[in-house]
Scaffold this motif. Structure first.
Motif, PDB file in Angstrom:
ATOM      1  N   UNK A 150      -2.860   4.520  -8.301  1.00  0.00           N
ATOM      2  CA  UNK A 150      -3.237   3.912  -7.025  1.00  0.00           C
ATOM      3  C   UNK A 150      -4.639   4.348  -6.591  1.00  0.00           C
ATOM      4  N   UNK A 151      -5.637   3.830  -7.260  1.00  0.00           N
ATOM      5  CA  UNK A 151      -7.021   4.097  -6.867  1.00  0.00           C
ATOM      6  C   UNK A 151      -7.280   3.443  -5.509  1.00  0.00           C
ATOM      7  N   UNK A 152      -7.972   4.136  -4.602  1.00  0.00           N
ATOM      8  CA  UNK A 152      -8.021   3.677  -3.207  1.00  0.00           C
ATOM      9  C   UNK A 152      -8.662   2.311  -3.011  1.00  0.00           C
ATOM     10  N   UNK A 154       1.553   4.263   2.867  1.00  0.00           N
ATOM     11  CA  UNK A 154       0.367   4.391   2.025  1.00  0.00           C
ATOM     12  C   UNK A 154      -0.850   4.797   2.852  1.00  0.00           C
ATOM     13  N   UNK A 155      -1.610   5.744   2.335  1.00  0.00           N
ATOM     14  CA  UNK A 155      -2.913   6.115   2.870  1.00  0.00           C
ATOM     15  C   UNK A 155      -3.880   6.221   1.691  1.00  0.00           C
ATOM     16  N   UNK A 156      -5.113   5.770   1.858  1.00  0.00           N
ATOM     17  CA  UNK A 156      -6.056   5.775   0.737  1.00  0.00           C
ATOM     18  C   UNK A 156      -6.586   7.180   0.440  1.00  0.00           C
ATOM     19  N   UNK A 157      -6.107   7.758  -0.640  1.00  0.00           N
ATOM     20  CA  UNK A 157      -6.528   9.090  -1.071  1.00  0.00           C
ATOM     21  C   UNK A 157      -7.548   8.979  -2.193  1.00  0.00           C
ATOM     22  N   UNK A 158      -8.402   9.987  -2.375  1.00  0.00           N
ATOM     23  CA  UNK A 158      -9.319   9.975  -3.514  1.00  0.00           C
ATOM     24  C   UNK A 158      -8.555   9.944  -4.832  1.00  0.00           C
ATOM     25  N   UNK A 203      -5.205  12.070  -6.509  1.00  0.00           N
ATOM     26  CA  UNK A 203      -4.181  12.446  -5.539  1.00  0.00           C
ATOM     27  C   UNK A 203      -2.834  11.875  -5.929  1.00  0.00           C
ATOM     28  N   UNK A 204      -2.015  11.643  -4.928  1.00  0.00           N
ATOM     29  CA  UNK A 204      -0.659  11.161  -5.189  1.00  0.00           C
ATOM     30  C   UNK A 204      -0.689   9.750  -5.751  1.00  0.00           C
ATOM     31  N   UNK A 205       0.163   9.493  -6.729  1.00  0.00           N
ATOM     32  CA  UNK A 205       0.297   8.166  -7.322  1.00  0.00           C
ATOM     33  C   UNK A 205       1.711   7.653  -7.106  1.00  0.00           C
ATOM     34  N   UNK A 206       1.934   6.410  -7.517  1.00  0.00           N
ATOM     35  CA  UNK A 206       3.228   5.759  -7.322  1.00  0.00           C
ATOM     36  C   UNK A 206       3.261   5.069  -5.975  1.00  0.00           C
ATOM     37  N   UNK A 207       3.449   3.751  -5.991  1.00  0.00           N
ATOM     38  CA  UNK A 207       3.420   2.971  -4.761  1.00  0.00           C
ATOM     39  C   UNK A 207       4.318   1.754  -4.925  1.00  0.00           C
ATOM     40  N   UNK A 208       5.223   1.581  -3.978  1.00  0.00           N
ATOM     41  CA  UNK A 208       6.103   0.420  -3.976  1.00  0.00           C
ATOM     42  C   UNK A 208       5.729  -0.474  -2.805  1.00  0.00           C
ATOM     43  N   UNK A 209       5.494  -1.727  -3.097  1.00  0.00           N
ATOM     44  CA  UNK A 209       5.110  -2.713  -2.099  1.00  0.00           C
ATOM     45  C   UNK A 209       6.187  -3.791  -2.069  1.00  0.00           C
ATOM     46  N   UNK A 210       6.634  -4.161  -0.878  1.00  0.00           N
ATOM     47  CA  UNK A 210       7.683  -5.177  -0.780  1.00  0.00           C
ATOM     48  C   UNK A 210       7.478  -6.022   0.464  1.00  0.00           C
TER      49      UNK A 210
END
Length: 267
Positions: free
Chosen positions: A208-210, A235-239, A242-249
């Motif tokens: 998840x690149x910002x 979700x918050x835009x991290x450099x 940072x944390x990865x993995x994102x579910x969008x629905x």
């Protein structure tokens, strides 16, 4: 909002579209293993960054600038306001002559995306979103209807390129209950609008690149959907790094049920 949309469309018209299906030898380079960049990416970012700074003089975190100097991305953590820019999202599609690419920007304040813009040069469609004010496609407000009760009707995307082999197999097996699961369009600037616009129900991203995810996450959230980490945190835009993995629905219930199905959790 309108001025930023104009900046993206003008940059695309000036240096991106003239090279669509017309890239010359030497205008495509590898910037990292498996990652390409074109002269269109680099020139568009310079134009967009300059014009955004004229509009609001805060740091610009652009994909290509960060590729050259990764420390620039730390402005997302240290600065009160930052522009995020992805000059050509879906570069592989652009290089291959496929129309699934976009030019994107976001405004981040205190670590939260407050406005976003997605310009799809082909077919010439503009998506915008503003925190608390809604999501829009070519001036028409987007309001996503909830998914049906049956996961067998849902259409989704699994991004498995950066997933560990064991997790890859588990996700693929669990996803068989959905009606349709694909690898997506290989451009976040195309995939997120498909959630907001009603063409699919969910996407699971691994990396998840910002600059890829800030614009679409706000668009989906403002249309009534959810973009959250797998632990449920928004979700918050991290450099990068940072944390990865994102579910969008498309709605909160679909997010919860999709997460349970993909991770094999009790319903």
């Amino acid at each position: 909002m309108e001025k930023v949309a104009e900046i993206l469309a003008e940059a695309a018209s000036e240096v991106v579209l003239p090279r669509f299906k017309a890239l010359a030898a030497g205008e495509v380079m590898e910037k990292a293993p498996g990652e390409v960049v074109t002269v269109a990416d680099r020139e568009a970012e310079v134009i967009i960054a300059r014009r955004l700074r004229e509009l609001l003089p805060v740091p610009v975190v652009g994909e290509e600038a960060v590729a050259a100097d990764p420390e620039l991305a730390n402005a997302l953590l240290s600065e009160p306001a930052v522009w995020l820019v992805d000059p050509v999202d879906g570069t592989w599609n652009f290089v291959a002559g496929r129309p699934d690419f976009a030019v994107m920007a976001s405004l981040v304040r205190s670590g939260q995306t407050v406005a976003s813009w997605i310009w799809q040069p082909v077919p010439g469609t503009a998506y915008t979103a503003e925190l608390g004010s809604g999501a829009w496609r070519d001036g028409e407000r987007l309001s996503r209807t909830p998914a049906s009760d049956s996961p067998g009707d849902w259409r989704g995307v699994l991004k498995r390129r950066f997933v560990a082999p064991d997790d890859h197999g588990r996700l693929s097996a669990n996803a068989t209950v959905f009606g349709e699961v694909t690898d997506g369009r290989h451009a976040a600037g195309v995939e997120y609008p498909r959630i907001a616009g009603g063409e699919q129900e969910f996407i699971l991203y691994s990396r998840t690149l910002p600059w890829d995810h800030a614009p679409g996450s706000l668009l989906v959230s403002e249309a009534g959907g959810v973009s959250a980490r797998l632990d449920g945190s928004p979700y918050r835009p991290d450099p990068p790094g940072g944390e990865d993995g994102l579910l969008v629905a498309c709605d909160p219930d679909t997010w919860e049920r999709t997460r349970a199905i993909l991770l094999g959790l009790p319903a």
